[in-house]
Scaffold this motif. Structure first.
Motif, PDB file in Angstrom:
ATOM      1  N   VAL A   1       0.808  -1.178  -0.121  1.00 19.45           N
ATOM      2  CA  VAL A   1      -0.094  -0.153  -0.022  1.00 19.45           C
ATOM      3  C   VAL A   1       0.773   1.160   0.111  1.00 19.45           C
ATOM      4  CG1 VAL A   1      -1.695   1.334   1.388  1.00 19.45           C
ATOM      5  CG2 VAL A   1      -1.857  -1.112   1.112  1.00 19.45           C
ATOM      6  N   GLY A   2       0.498   2.361  -1.016  1.00 18.09           N
ATOM      7  CA  GLY A   2       0.981   3.516  -0.605  1.00 18.09           C
ATOM      8  C   GLY A   2       1.524   4.109  -1.937  1.00 18.09           C
ATOM      9  N   ASP A   3       1.680   3.265  -3.027  1.00 16.53           N
ATOM     10  CA  ASP A   3       1.958   3.919  -4.278  1.00 16.53           C
ATOM     11  C   ASP A   3       1.124   3.749  -5.088  1.00 16.53           C
ATOM     12  OD1 ASP A   3       3.770   4.910  -6.464  1.00 16.53           O
ATOM     13  OD2 ASP A   3       5.520   4.122  -5.284  1.00 16.53           O
ATOM     14  N   ASP A   4       1.433   3.750  -6.299  1.00 13.95           N
ATOM     15  CA  ASP A   4       0.327   3.875  -7.641  1.00 13.95           C
ATOM     16  C   ASP A   4       0.003   2.536  -7.652  1.00 13.95           C
ATOM     17  OD1 ASP A   4       0.197   6.783  -8.023  1.00 13.95           O
ATOM     18  OD2 ASP A   4       2.148   6.404  -8.976  1.00 13.95           O
ATOM     19  N   CYS A   5       0.704   1.470  -7.722  1.00 15.19           N
ATOM     20  CA  CYS A   5       0.511   0.100  -7.906  1.00 15.19           C
ATOM     21  C   CYS A   5       1.285  -0.736  -6.945  1.00 15.19           C
ATOM     22  CB  CYS A   5       0.883  -0.194  -9.141  1.00 15.19           C
ATOM     23  SG  CYS A   5      -0.039   0.053 -10.618  1.00 15.19           S
TER      24      CYS A   5
ATOM     25  N   THR B   1      -6.680  -7.124  -2.740  1.00 15.30           N
ATOM     26  CA  THR B   1      -6.712  -5.620  -2.665  1.00 15.30           C
ATOM     27  C   THR B   1      -8.175  -5.340  -2.184  1.00 15.30           C
ATOM     28  OG1 THR B   1      -7.338  -5.735  -4.885  1.00 15.30           O
ATOM     29  CG2 THR B   1      -5.245  -5.225  -4.638  1.00 15.30           C
ATOM     30  N   LEU B   2      -8.418  -4.265  -1.634  1.00  8.42           N
ATOM     31  CA  LEU B   2      -9.941  -3.924  -0.961  1.00  8.42           C
ATOM     32  C   LEU B   2     -10.300  -2.509  -1.351  1.00  8.42           C
ATOM     33  CD1 LEU B   2     -12.046  -4.263   1.088  1.00  8.42           C
ATOM     34  CD2 LEU B   2     -10.616  -3.244   2.940  1.00  8.42           C
ATOM     35  N   ALA B   3     -11.368  -2.794  -2.411  1.00  7.50           N
ATOM     36  CA  ALA B   3     -11.951  -1.504  -2.738  1.00  7.50           C
ATOM     37  C   ALA B   3     -13.239  -1.350  -1.804  1.00  7.50           C
ATOM     38  CB  ALA B   3     -12.549  -1.495  -4.220  1.00  7.50           C
TER      39      ALA B   3
ATOM     40  N   VAL C   1      -2.297  -5.315  -0.188  1.00 16.10           N
ATOM     41  CA  VAL C   1      -1.439  -4.590  -0.881  1.00 16.10           C
ATOM     42  C   VAL C   1      -1.890  -3.587  -1.708  1.00 16.10           C
ATOM     43  CG1 VAL C   1       0.249  -6.772  -1.067  1.00 16.10           C
ATOM     44  CG2 VAL C   1      -1.585  -6.254  -2.958  1.00 16.10           C
ATOM     45  N   GLY C   2      -3.198  -3.145  -1.545  1.00 15.37           N
ATOM     46  CA  GLY C   2      -3.811  -1.782  -2.190  1.00 15.37           C
ATOM     47  C   GLY C   2      -5.293  -2.056  -2.104  1.00 15.37           C
ATOM     48  N   GLY C   3      -5.809  -0.948  -2.853  1.00 16.38           N
ATOM     49  CA  GLY C   3      -7.320  -0.840  -2.852  1.00 16.38           C
ATOM     50  C   GLY C   3      -7.703   0.358  -3.290  1.00 16.38           C
ATOM     51  N   ASP C   4      -8.887   0.897  -3.277  1.00 16.24           N
ATOM     52  CA  ASP C   4      -9.514   2.146  -3.179  1.00 16.24           C
ATOM     53  C   ASP C   4     -10.449   2.336  -2.053  1.00 16.24           C
ATOM     54  OD1 ASP C   4      -9.557   4.499  -4.647  1.00 16.24           O
ATOM     55  OD2 ASP C   4     -10.951   3.495  -6.123  1.00 16.24           O
ATOM     56  N   THR C   5     -10.532   3.909  -1.724  1.00 15.82           N
ATOM     57  CA  THR C   5     -11.565   4.102  -0.664  1.00 15.82           C
ATOM     58  C   THR C   5     -12.156   5.394  -1.191  1.00 15.82           C
ATOM     59  OG1 THR C   5     -10.049   3.521   0.986  1.00 15.82           O
ATOM     60  CG2 THR C   5     -11.408   4.818   1.767  1.00 15.82           C
ATOM     61  N   THR C   6     -13.672   5.099  -1.096  1.00 17.55           N
ATOM     62  CA  THR C   6     -14.465   6.321  -1.707  1.00 17.55           C
ATOM     63  C   THR C   6     -15.636   6.369  -0.517  1.00 17.55           C
ATOM     64  OG1 THR C   6     -15.923   4.935  -2.925  1.00 17.55           O
ATOM     65  CG2 THR C   6     -13.852   5.971  -4.121  1.00 17.55           C
TER      66      THR C   6
HETATM   67  P1  ADP Z   1      -4.767   6.397  -6.482  1.00 21.47           P
HETATM   68  O1  ADP Z   1      -5.029   7.659  -6.554  1.00 21.47           O
HETATM   69  O2  ADP Z   1      -3.418   6.154  -7.442  1.00 21.47           O
HETATM   70  O3  ADP Z   1      -5.875   5.475  -6.907  1.00 21.47           O
HETATM   71  P2  ADP Z   1      -5.353   6.189  -3.795  1.00 21.47           P
HETATM   72  O4  ADP Z   1      -4.997   7.464  -3.390  1.00 21.47           O
HETATM   73  O5  ADP Z   1      -6.610   5.916  -4.016  1.00 21.47           O
HETATM   74  O6  ADP Z   1      -4.372   6.059  -4.977  1.00 21.47           O
HETATM   75  O7  ADP Z   1      -4.687   5.468  -2.836  1.00 21.47           O
HETATM   76  C1  ADP Z   1      -3.376   5.441  -2.211  1.00 21.47           C
HETATM   77  C2  ADP Z   1      -2.860   4.015  -1.836  1.00 21.47           C
HETATM   78  O8  ADP Z   1      -3.668   3.260  -0.905  1.00 21.47           O
HETATM   79  C3  ADP Z   1      -2.661   3.161  -3.085  1.00 21.47           C
HETATM   80  O9  ADP Z   1      -1.608   2.359  -2.812  1.00 21.47           O
HETATM   81  C4  ADP Z   1      -3.805   2.230  -3.002  1.00 21.47           C
HETATM   82  O10 ADP Z   1      -3.693   0.820  -3.534  1.00 21.47           O
HETATM   83  C5  ADP Z   1      -4.039   1.957  -1.323  1.00 21.47           C
HETATM   84  N1  ADP Z   1      -5.552   2.029  -0.961  1.00 21.47           N
HETATM   85  C6  ADP Z   1      -6.469   2.805  -1.066  1.00 21.47           C
HETATM   86  N2  ADP Z   1      -7.676   2.385  -0.596  1.00 21.47           N
HETATM   87  C7  ADP Z   1      -7.315   1.245   0.265  1.00 21.47           C
HETATM   88  C8  ADP Z   1      -7.959   0.245   0.964  1.00 21.47           C
HETATM   89  N3  ADP Z   1      -9.203   0.304   1.247  1.00 21.47           N
HETATM   90  N4  ADP Z   1      -7.123  -0.873   1.451  1.00 21.47           N
HETATM   91  C9  ADP Z   1      -5.945  -1.055   1.099  1.00 21.47           C
HETATM   92  N5  ADP Z   1      -5.079   0.077   0.299  1.00 21.47           N
HETATM   93  C10 ADP Z   1      -5.925   0.877  -0.249  1.00 21.47           C
END
Ligand code: ADP
Ligand code: MG
Length: 317
Positions: free
Chosen positions: A22-26, A82-84, A114-119
């Motif tokens: 988590v923390g970069d673009d990918c 990953t978790l959206a 390792v990543g995701g999206d949060t809205t």
């Molecule tokens: P981007 O703008 O590139 O989509 P984000 O700001 O959405 O990046 O997310 C920042 C980082 O946090 C990315 O590495 C993303 O994969 C991670 N991330 C976002 N939401 C979550 C989540 N719910 N769980 C785990 N990782 C997350």
């Protein structure tokens, strides 16, 4: 709390198995040489897949568990997720419980987030899971062969019975509800079974929509039919008490949310499967056979086809 603080606090953990988490673009992930990636997504929507006031800890568990179940049914080793997530508001107590449930199961199965999206939006939880599998040993739905035995893990129907209780269709005692609620809220993904079947079975599916419906996917994909022995189907003593009611039979045959595995093996593997059952301390039951033709026939104790209309099954579909 900003979106980034929220991600940092609740969804960022060390991810030692990733080149970058988590923390970069990918995220950057290295698959073991010789393995292929097994990838699956499952979405849980508030009001459709769970009650809006569901315990967030259990929801965190289930969100990951249903995805692990797909990897189990492919015979894959879980590696990353990953978790959206879409949330109506940043309720910190809710987030703390949800992430605790999620990460408890993740660490049990060696999965790194390792990543995701949060809205912001209606509560909606979508996990994508990544596992590793030897391509030659993956458990395809299309690999059932005429003459194969059909097996299922665990006990079927409890989750649907718990749901029927929550929806007011029946009234279970506290003790009986506790048994069934475990299956509904905390399904145990059968990952170890999926791995143990490597090289022994070629064909499996996880039972998320009910035995008949999920078995039908195997039959369609494999171009075969099946005979199922109703009296062999594994049930808990609680479900057994309802087996002479249409509701009980519906839960057993077409109740969703069990997350057990249904798999087929050549009959020569019968004793091997019994040994795996002992080794994993997991009930495994032979419930029927793959036959030529199409569709599934459920047979009663006298080997006669059960007429679903007479047992009130169609009524509940
Ligand atoms: P981007 O703008 O590139 O989509 P984000 O700001 O959405 O990046 O997310 C920042 C980082 O946090 C990315 O590495 C993303 O994969 C991670 N991330 C976002 N939401 C979550 C989540 N719910 N769980 C785990 N990782 C997350
Ligand atoms: Mg994003």
């Amino acid at each position: 709390m900003s979106e980034f603080d929220l991600i940092k606090r609740y969804f960022t953990r060390a991810a030692p198995s990733a080149l970058l988490g988590v923390g970069d673009d990918c995220a950057l992930l290295q698959v073991k040489p010789g393995a292929v990636l097994a990838v699956s997504s499952d979405m849980l929507v508030s009001g459709t897949h769970f009650f809006p006031d569901a315990d967030p800890y259990l929801l965190g568990h289930k969100t990951l568990a249903v995805n692990l179940s797909d990897l189990a049914a492919m015979g894959a080793v879980p590696r990353w997720a990953t978790l959206a997530i879409s949330l109506p508001n940043a309720d910190e107590a809710w987030l703390a419980r949800f992430s605790a449930g999620f990460f408890a199961l993740a660490s049990q199965f060696g999965v790194d987030l390792v990543g995701g999206d949060t809205t912001r939006g209606p509560l909606n939880l979508c996990v994508t899971i990544f596992g590793e599998v030897d391509a030659a040993h993956a458990l395809h739905r299309s690999s059932a062969k005429v003459g194969d035995e059909i097996w299922v893990s665990g006990r079927l129907g409890d989750a649907a019975l718990a749901l029927a209780h929550l929806q007011g269709e029946i009234n279970l005692s506290d003790e009986h509800y506790a048994v069934c609620a475990q299956a509904l809220h905390q399904p145990e993904p059968r990952v170890a079974l999926g791995l143990a079947l490597s090289g022994i079975s070629r064909c499996a599916i996880d039972i998320s929509d009910g035995l008949l419906s999920d078995l039908a996917h195997i039959l369609d994909a494999s171009g075969v039919g099946a005979n199922i022995d109703f009296s062999a189907l594994p049930v808990t003593p609680v479900l057994a008490m309802y087996l002479n009611t249409p509701l009980g039979r519906r839960c057993l045959l077409s109740g969703g949310d069990d997350y057990e595995l249904c798999f087929t093996v050549n009959e020569h593997q019968h004793e091997t499967i019994k040994a795996i059952s002992v080794q994993l301390s997991l009930p495994l039951t032979c419930v029927g056979r793959i036959v030529a033709g199409q569709g599934c026939v459920v047979l009663d104790g006298n080997n006669l086809p059960i007429n679903f209309e007479t047992i009130g099954y169609d009524h509940f579909r």
